[in-house]
Design a protein around this motif. Structure first.
Motif, PDB file in Angstrom:
ATOM      1  N   SER A 200       3.517  -6.275  -7.321  1.00 17.29           N
ATOM      2  CA  SER A 200       2.357  -6.626  -6.488  1.00 17.29           C
ATOM      3  C   SER A 200       2.421  -5.969  -5.108  1.00 17.29           C
ATOM      4  O   SER A 200       1.442  -6.009  -4.372  1.00 17.29           O
ATOM      5  CB  SER A 200       2.279  -8.126  -6.255  1.00 17.29           C
ATOM      6  OG  SER A 200       2.649  -8.842  -7.369  1.00 17.29           O
TER       7      SER A 200
ATOM      8  N   THR B 272       3.231  -2.714  -2.391  1.00 19.36           N
ATOM      9  CA  THR B 272       3.108  -1.248  -2.385  1.00 19.36           C
ATOM     10  C   THR B 272       4.510  -0.641  -2.393  1.00 19.36           C
ATOM     11  O   THR B 272       5.513  -1.338  -2.175  1.00 19.36           O
ATOM     12  CB  THR B 272       2.384  -0.764  -1.118  1.00 19.36           C
ATOM     13  OG1 THR B 272       3.184  -1.116   0.015  1.00 19.36           O
ATOM     14  CG2 THR B 272       1.003  -1.390  -0.991  1.00 19.36           C
ATOM     15  N   VAL B 273       4.539   0.672  -2.612  1.00 25.73           N
ATOM     16  CA  VAL B 273       5.826   1.384  -2.596  1.00 25.73           C
ATOM     17  C   VAL B 273       6.487   1.194  -1.231  1.00 25.73           C
ATOM     18  O   VAL B 273       7.683   0.907  -1.132  1.00 25.73           O
ATOM     19  CB  VAL B 273       5.577   2.880  -2.896  1.00 25.73           C
ATOM     20  CG1 VAL B 273       6.812   3.702  -2.578  1.00 25.73           C
ATOM     21  CG2 VAL B 273       5.153   3.052  -4.346  1.00 25.73           C
ATOM     22  N   ARG B 274       5.696   1.312  -0.170  1.00 27.05           N
ATOM     23  CA  ARG B 274       6.251   1.161   1.192  1.00 27.05           C
ATOM     24  C   ARG B 274       6.847  -0.247   1.354  1.00 27.05           C
ATOM     25  O   ARG B 274       7.957  -0.400   1.878  1.00 27.05           O
ATOM     26  CB  ARG B 274       5.146   1.382   2.221  1.00 27.05           C
ATOM     27  CG  ARG B 274       5.621   1.338   3.668  1.00 27.05           C
ATOM     28  CD  ARG B 274       4.449   1.429   4.640  1.00 27.05           C
ATOM     29  NE  ARG B 274       3.698   2.656   4.476  1.00 27.05           N
ATOM     30  CZ  ARG B 274       4.056   3.847   4.958  1.00 27.05           C
ATOM     31  NH1 ARG B 274       5.177   3.969   5.634  1.00 27.05           N
ATOM     32  NH2 ARG B 274       3.308   4.923   4.756  1.00 27.05           N
ATOM     33  N   GLU B 275       6.117  -1.264   0.862  1.00 30.83           N
ATOM     34  CA  GLU B 275       6.605  -2.639   1.024  1.00 30.83           C
ATOM     35  C   GLU B 275       7.865  -2.876   0.186  1.00 30.83           C
ATOM     36  O   GLU B 275       8.757  -3.625   0.600  1.00 30.83           O
ATOM     37  CB  GLU B 275       5.509  -3.633   0.626  1.00 30.83           C
ATOM     38  CG  GLU B 275       4.387  -3.707   1.654  1.00 30.83           C
ATOM     39  CD  GLU B 275       3.156  -4.460   1.162  1.00 30.83           C
ATOM     40  OE1 GLU B 275       2.380  -4.920   2.000  1.00 30.83           O
ATOM     41  OE2 GLU B 275       2.961  -4.558  -0.074  1.00 30.83           O
ATOM     42  N   ASN B 276       7.931  -2.226  -0.986  1.00 37.63           N
ATOM     43  CA  ASN B 276       9.143  -2.321  -1.799  1.00 37.63           C
ATOM     44  C   ASN B 276      10.351  -1.844  -1.007  1.00 37.63           C
ATOM     45  O   ASN B 276      11.401  -2.497  -1.000  1.00 37.63           O
ATOM     46  CB  ASN B 276       8.997  -1.465  -3.057  1.00 37.63           C
ATOM     47  CG  ASN B 276       8.543  -2.262  -4.262  1.00 37.63           C
ATOM     48  OD1 ASN B 276       9.350  -2.783  -5.012  1.00 37.63           O
ATOM     49  ND2 ASN B 276       7.232  -2.393  -4.430  1.00 37.63           N
TER      50      ASN B 276
ATOM     51  N   VAL C 103       2.406   8.355  -2.449  1.00 42.61           N
ATOM     52  CA  VAL C 103       2.196   7.087  -3.163  1.00 42.61           C
ATOM     53  C   VAL C 103       2.634   5.881  -2.331  1.00 42.61           C
ATOM     54  O   VAL C 103       2.660   4.755  -2.828  1.00 42.61           O
ATOM     55  CB  VAL C 103       2.961   7.049  -4.523  1.00 42.61           C
ATOM     56  CG1 VAL C 103       2.371   8.015  -5.512  1.00 42.61           C
ATOM     57  CG2 VAL C 103       4.449   7.280  -4.304  1.00 42.61           C
TER      58      VAL C 103
ATOM     59  N   ASP D  71       1.385   3.968  -0.180  1.00 40.07           N
ATOM     60  CA  ASP D  71       0.535   2.783  -0.059  1.00 40.07           C
ATOM     61  C   ASP D  71      -0.126   2.388  -1.378  1.00 40.07           C
ATOM     62  O   ASP D  71      -1.112   1.647  -1.400  1.00 40.07           O
ATOM     63  CB  ASP D  71      -0.502   3.014   1.044  1.00 40.07           C
ATOM     64  CG  ASP D  71       0.193   3.163   2.394  1.00 40.07           C
ATOM     65  OD1 ASP D  71       1.065   2.313   2.689  1.00 40.07           O
ATOM     66  OD2 ASP D  71      -0.070   4.142   3.106  1.00 40.07           O
ATOM     67  N   THR D  72       0.446   2.888  -2.483  1.00 40.22           N
ATOM     68  CA  THR D  72      -0.041   2.509  -3.814  1.00 40.22           C
ATOM     69  C   THR D  72       0.769   1.311  -4.301  1.00 40.22           C
ATOM     70  O   THR D  72       1.974   1.224  -4.039  1.00 40.22           O
ATOM     71  CB  THR D  72       0.158   3.676  -4.804  1.00 40.22           C
ATOM     72  OG1 THR D  72      -0.448   4.831  -4.243  1.00 40.22           O
ATOM     73  CG2 THR D  72      -0.434   3.369  -6.165  1.00 40.22           C
ATOM     74  N   ARG D  73       0.081   0.394  -5.018  1.00 39.22           N
ATOM     75  CA  ARG D  73       0.813  -0.754  -5.558  1.00 39.22           C
ATOM     76  C   ARG D  73       1.824  -0.277  -6.587  1.00 39.22           C
ATOM     77  O   ARG D  73       1.516   0.589  -7.418  1.00 39.22           O
ATOM     78  CB  ARG D  73      -0.165  -1.739  -6.194  1.00 39.22           C
ATOM     79  CG  ARG D  73       0.002  -3.131  -5.660  1.00 39.22           C
ATOM     80  CD  ARG D  73      -1.036  -4.064  -6.185  1.00 39.22           C
ATOM     81  NE  ARG D  73      -1.033  -4.115  -7.641  1.00 39.22           N
ATOM     82  CZ  ARG D  73      -2.029  -4.599  -8.354  1.00 39.22           C
ATOM     83  NH1 ARG D  73      -3.092  -5.060  -7.751  1.00 39.22           N
ATOM     84  NH2 ARG D  73      -1.961  -4.626  -9.669  1.00 39.22           N
ATOM     85  N   ALA D  74       3.017  -0.842  -6.573  1.00 46.87           N
ATOM     86  CA  ALA D  74       4.117  -0.299  -7.373  1.00 46.87           C
ATOM     87  C   ALA D  74       3.889  -0.402  -8.877  1.00 46.87           C
ATOM     88  O   ALA D  74       4.477   0.345  -9.639  1.00 46.87           O
ATOM     89  CB  ALA D  74       5.416  -1.001  -6.999  1.00 46.87           C
TER      90      ALA D  74
ATOM     91  N   SER E 299      -3.879 -11.148  -3.419  1.00 47.52           N
ATOM     92  CA  SER E 299      -4.201 -10.093  -2.472  1.00 47.52           C
ATOM     93  C   SER E 299      -3.799 -10.521  -1.063  1.00 47.52           C
ATOM     94  O   SER E 299      -3.760 -11.719  -0.744  1.00 47.52           O
ATOM     95  CB  SER E 299      -5.692  -9.792  -2.522  1.00 47.52           C
ATOM     96  OG  SER E 299      -6.393 -10.981  -2.291  1.00 47.52           O
TER      97      SER E 299
END
Lengths: 237, 731
Positions: free
Chosen positions: A91, A93-97, A126, A128-131, B309
């Protein structure tokens, strides 16, 4: 120092998954761990990271025994891992991961650590793309990125090349060499023999929970027992 | 000695019934992975059907008992499996639990609908007036029969699961459903068999318990708590251990009730008699501490089905302002009775909001939101009797501490056990603690519910007194708005990211050096704190709430409602509050008191189809409105005009309600038509129609034709494919 697995034995009911396995993965070296399916490679990873308990033996990271230590405490000692079956936070993003993995750094450094890892692994496109929407190959790079963001001193990689195309696999090999070059101990489980032979300095062969052989890639290639048991060739070939 | 033998026999009868119920529960859990919270309510169906057949229709008892077990049981099992349970494949553990919790609510509401709970009912036992004498003790035939039936059930289940192919297939399907199909067994028919046997056992337990019970649907449904204590002793796997657990619980229950009830001279018996009623719950807590630690769970699939979300400041800010302004505008339109009812909306909305971080973000299910609410209400009643607003902070602090303690009790275990611990906590508080007589500790006298009803002074602070319903309604909206912003801040913070990460993959979470225990305790405490504030506001709305306001069942209504509406969405909590406390249903259908529970249950049972709830769809429908500013302005103008006309008594309140409803339906529709390019919808539908099957099945379940290949390439803006005459086939 790196990672030392000493005489580890694991039983699943009546089945002995690992039998007195001793493996050494020193700093600055890429150590390969190969073996057929069911040989006990992932079980060994699980023992090292604390997901699985062992019957006998112990594990040390940089000289510290990990007996009974919780998973997150092992990670704080500098132990990082990736998973055979991707374990991304789908759920996020790559950055948040990667940001999650940077939590061990002081608060003011987390953003810069995250950005540095994203740039180092070429994940900007990628970021800011959801993982759960990225490809498996890119997902494996993100898992490695999380290890880098934790500043892991010992990195365990479980089949990182599966799901990657040739180009991604080439890049991955370069990253692994760089990682070892910076002093990190890397333990690599992989079925892509070409990748293993190219990047590993030392290889252990596991079969039915027992270390069958160990040595340099050339030693392993030349080892008749390994070729018979694992590479599927006649012992005399 | 006579007394002891009497209590022992009675305890064995209780144990037999617990054992039969617990085995049914364990059977479906081990074969389908679904923990059926509604199992106790099926026991209630059995008891009431048996009453209907024997007392109301006059059938002989043995015929009625056989009809219940051999006809109603299998039918119920079949309908349940085909209608509800098989659709839960692939959903998360939390959603599966919520669906069965919704079923529990629905069955209890249905029973109360059919059999008016105000009518007293009594069922005579089988072989009434026939007794057997053992060591001078007169034992009814019925008791002997129950013990014999329980033993027979234990033996029959053992035989079924270990000797018969059907039973072996049931056990195999737990280990690996795919492998089971490879050896020629049908997983579907195995599951159907398990549900049928489980429902037959529930009917049997219902028939056996009917003469011993007060025939209250909720009390019978709560038998599940005692049964799952026995099932947990069997670790939800072992039937012999489950029976052993039932034996211990049954005997402890009847010895406790027997001795404490018959001898008031036993010290503190007035405090302990309530404890005996919830003894299985206390045993459950102890057993949970002894269970080995669960293995950490990885992500179930790469693609996340349940998405929460990230709320934007703009969105949450707008929501907060709309709540307060909307409440200010609505208050003058409401009749005094409705205003009094509506003043309870915000308390319930806040309690529903407390579940958003816990269930929506962290994926941890707690089924005791109203119990935390009750603790909040008790705290302000005792700590700030003068109505100081500081009481809300006390309520938050006390409930946070209790929430942390409850979560610690099952933190090592999987989500199911955590949910069980919270259910046990709720039942224990309902059945014992909230009903305790006054007691003294270290010289301080405690009377939790102040002799029956709490006395809560509505809040006041310099210049403002919220004593009137009007003022309190607005005050509730302000507190809710503040908490909406707080939850937004939490979700957007690093802690919020941690909660989402914990839900997605516990094992990855831990291997990044993050402590899942600490995070779980923190989110439990946070959720409990919000629920505590909600409970304080809710309790203050009543001013003199009784413990019945905060029961486990009412809490289930809050939980299921917010999950249906979208537990990952902050805005859904308003919907839950409005639905549960709003006066609309009561005004429209005054005679249908079970309607709201029935509606919640029906919607909840369908959750397997859309685990994200309604909020995600609603948000998607309203998104075009933000782009079509003209529609937004015209719609708002229409609303303001209708409001002004209603205020001036030009049009009726019902007309205003009709206008609001029409705007809610029409505005997003018109906005969509305006914002979508002409023909886009038709074109999209036409492209979908051009395919020979659903897009997700093409190439996998259905061979892809050349026409499909052309249509897919066109839809995806890919170059025209080169056709060789051979269509592409999938696996």
């Amino acid at each position: 120092m790196g990672l030392e697995v000493k005489e580890v034995t694991v039983d699943f009911g009546g089945h002995r998954a690992l039998d007195t396995v001793t493996i050494d993965a020193p700093d600055g070296v890429v150590t390969g761990l190969i073996g057929p399916n069911g040989a006990g490679k992932t079980t060994l990873f699980n023992v090292v990271t604390g997901v699985q308990r062992c019957l006998r033996g112990h594990v040390e990271v940089n000289g510290v025994r990990l007996d009974g230590m919780a998973l997150h405490r092992r990670a704080r000692l500098g132990l990082g891992r990736t998973f055979q079956r991707l374990e991304l936070f789908g759920s996020l993003t790559v950055r948040e991961n990667i940001r999650m993995a940077a939590a061990m750094h002081p608060r003011h450094e987390r953003e810069s650590v995250t950005q540095a890892v994203i740039e180092r692994l070429d994940l900007t496109a990628v970021a800011d793309t959801r993982a759960d929407l990225i490809s498996t190959g890119t997902g494996r790079v993100v898992e490695l990125g999380r290890c880098l963001a934790t500043d892991a001193k010992v990195v365990l990689l479980d089949e990182p090349a599966s799901g990657q195309d040739l180009h991604e696999s080439e890049r991955f090999a370069l990253i692994l060499r760089e990682l070892a070059g910076s002093g990190t101990a890397v333990l690599l489980v992989e079925h892509d023999m070409d990748l293993v032979m190219r990047v590993c300095d030392r290889i252990y062969v596991l079969d039915f929970g027992v270390v069958l052989a160990s040595g340099t890639p050339n030693d392993i290639r030349a080892n008749a027992v390994v070729r018979s048991a694992y590479l599927g060739e006649e012992a005399t070939a | 000695m006579h007394q002891f033998i009497g209590f022992t026999i009675s305890g064995l009868v209780t144990a037999g019934i617990y054992g039969i119920v617990a085995c049914g529960l364990t059977l479906t859990y081990t074969t389908t992975g679904i923990f059926n919270w509604a199992h106790g309510s099926f026991v209630a169906i059995g008891a009431f059907t048996y009453w209907q057949l024997t007392v109301s229709w006059g059938l002989p008892e043995p015929v009625a008992a056989i009809a219940c077990v051999l006809v109603v049981g299998p039918l119920l099992g079949l309908v349940l499996e085909r209608g509800i349970m098989h659709r839960l494949e692939g959903t998360s553990e939390a959603i599966r639990m919520v669906v069965t919790l919704a079923l529990l609510l629905g069955v209890v509401a249905g029973i109360n609908w059919v059999w008016d709970p105000a009518t007293p009912r009594h069922v005579t036992e089988l072989f009434a007036n026939h007794i057997v004498t053992i060591s001078g003790q007169r034992i009814p035939y019925n008791d002997v029969l129950v013990i014999a039936v329980a033993l027979a059930v234990a033996l029959a289940l053992r035989l079924l699961l270990y000797r018969l192919r059907a039973g072996v297939e049931m056990r195999a399907s737990v280990d690996d459903r795919t492998l089971t199909t490879l050896v020629g067994a049908s997983v579907k028919s195995t599951a159907t068999r398990a549900w049928i046997v489980s429902c037959m056992l529930a009917m049997l337990a219902g028939v056996l318990i009917a003469p011993r019970s007060t025939m209250s649907s909720s009390a019978l449904a709560l038998l599940i708590v005692n049964a799952y204590a026995a099932a947990v002793i069997g670790r939800l796997r072992s039937l012999p251990l489950t029976f052993l657990g039932a034996l211990v619980l049954g005997l402890a229950n009847d010895y406790g009730q027997g001795y404490l009830g018959s001898d008031p001279t036993i010290p503190a018996s007035q405090y302990l008699i309530g404890m005996v009623n919830v003894l299985p719950v206390i045993v459950l807590f102890i057993v949970l501490q002894l269970l080995p630690q669960s293995r950490l769970r990885g992500g179930r699939s790469l693609r996340v089905r349940e998405v929460s979300s990230k709320p934007t400041w703009h969105g949450s800010g707008t929501l907060a302002v709309v709540c307060v302004v909307g409440t200010l505008a609505l208050a003058p339109l409401l009749r005094p009775g409705d205003l009094n009812t509506m003043s309870k909306v915000w308390g319930l909305a806040i309690i529903a909001l407390s579940l958003v971080p816990l269930v929506g973000y962290a994926g941890r299910l707690a089924v005791c939101p109203l119990t935390f609410g009750a603790i909040g209400a008790i705290t302000i009643a005792h700590a700030t009797p003068g109505g100081s607003i500081v009481g809300l902070l006390y309520a938050a602090a006390v409930t946070a501490a209790v929430g942390a303690l409850v979560s610690l009790s099952a933190i090592r275990l999987s989500g199911l056990y955590l949910a069980l611990a919270t259910a046990a906590f709720a039942v224990m508080m309902d059945g014992w603690i909230f009903k305790l007589p006054a007691f003294t500790i270290f010289g301080h006298k405690f009377d939790l519910f102040q002799g029956g009803n709490l006395s809560i002074r509505r809040f006041r602070f310099p210049g403002v007194d919220t004593a009137s319903d009007h003022a309190f309604f607005v005050f509730g909206a302000v507190v809710f708005a503040v908490l909406v912003l707080a939850v937004t801040a939490i979700r957007r913070s690093e802690f919020g990211l941690r909660l989402i990460a914990l839900k997605d993959s516990q094992v990855a979470f831990a291997t990044l050096g993050l402590s899942q225990r600490l995070t779980t305790v923190a989110v439990f405490a946070l959720s409990a704190a919000i629920a505590g504030v909600g409970g304080a506001v809710f309790g203050a709305a009543f001013q003199q709430p009784s413990p019945d306001v905060f029961t486990f069942f009412n809490g289930l209504g809050v939980l299921v409602s917010i999950v249906i509406l979208g537990v990952g969405s902050i805005g859904a909590s308003i919907g839950a509050g409005m639905f549960l406390a709003g006066p609309t249903l009561a005004n429209l259908f005054p005679s249908l008191t079970q309607l709201s529970s029935a509606l919640i249950a029906t919607a909840g049972i369908n959750l397997g189809k859309n685990p994200n709830g309604a909020a995600v769809d609603t948000r998607a429908q309203w998104r075009p409105v933000l782009q079509a500013r003209a529609v937004l302005i015209v719609g708002f103008a229409a609303l303001v005009t209708a409001y002004a006309l209603t205020l001036a008594d030009v049009v009726s309140h019902w007309t205003f309600a009709g206008v609001v409803l029409a705007l809610v339906i029409a505005v997003p529709l018109i906005a969509r038509v305006i914002t979508e390019p002409a023909g886009a919808v038709v074109e999209r539908d036409r492209q979908a129609d051009a395919l020979s099957a659903d897009p997700e099945d093409l190439g996998w379940l259905v061979p892809m034709t050349e026409d499909d290949l052309v249509a897919v390439s066109k839809a995806l803006d890919l170059p025209e494919p080169t056709l060789t005459g051979a269509a592409s086939h999938g696996a």
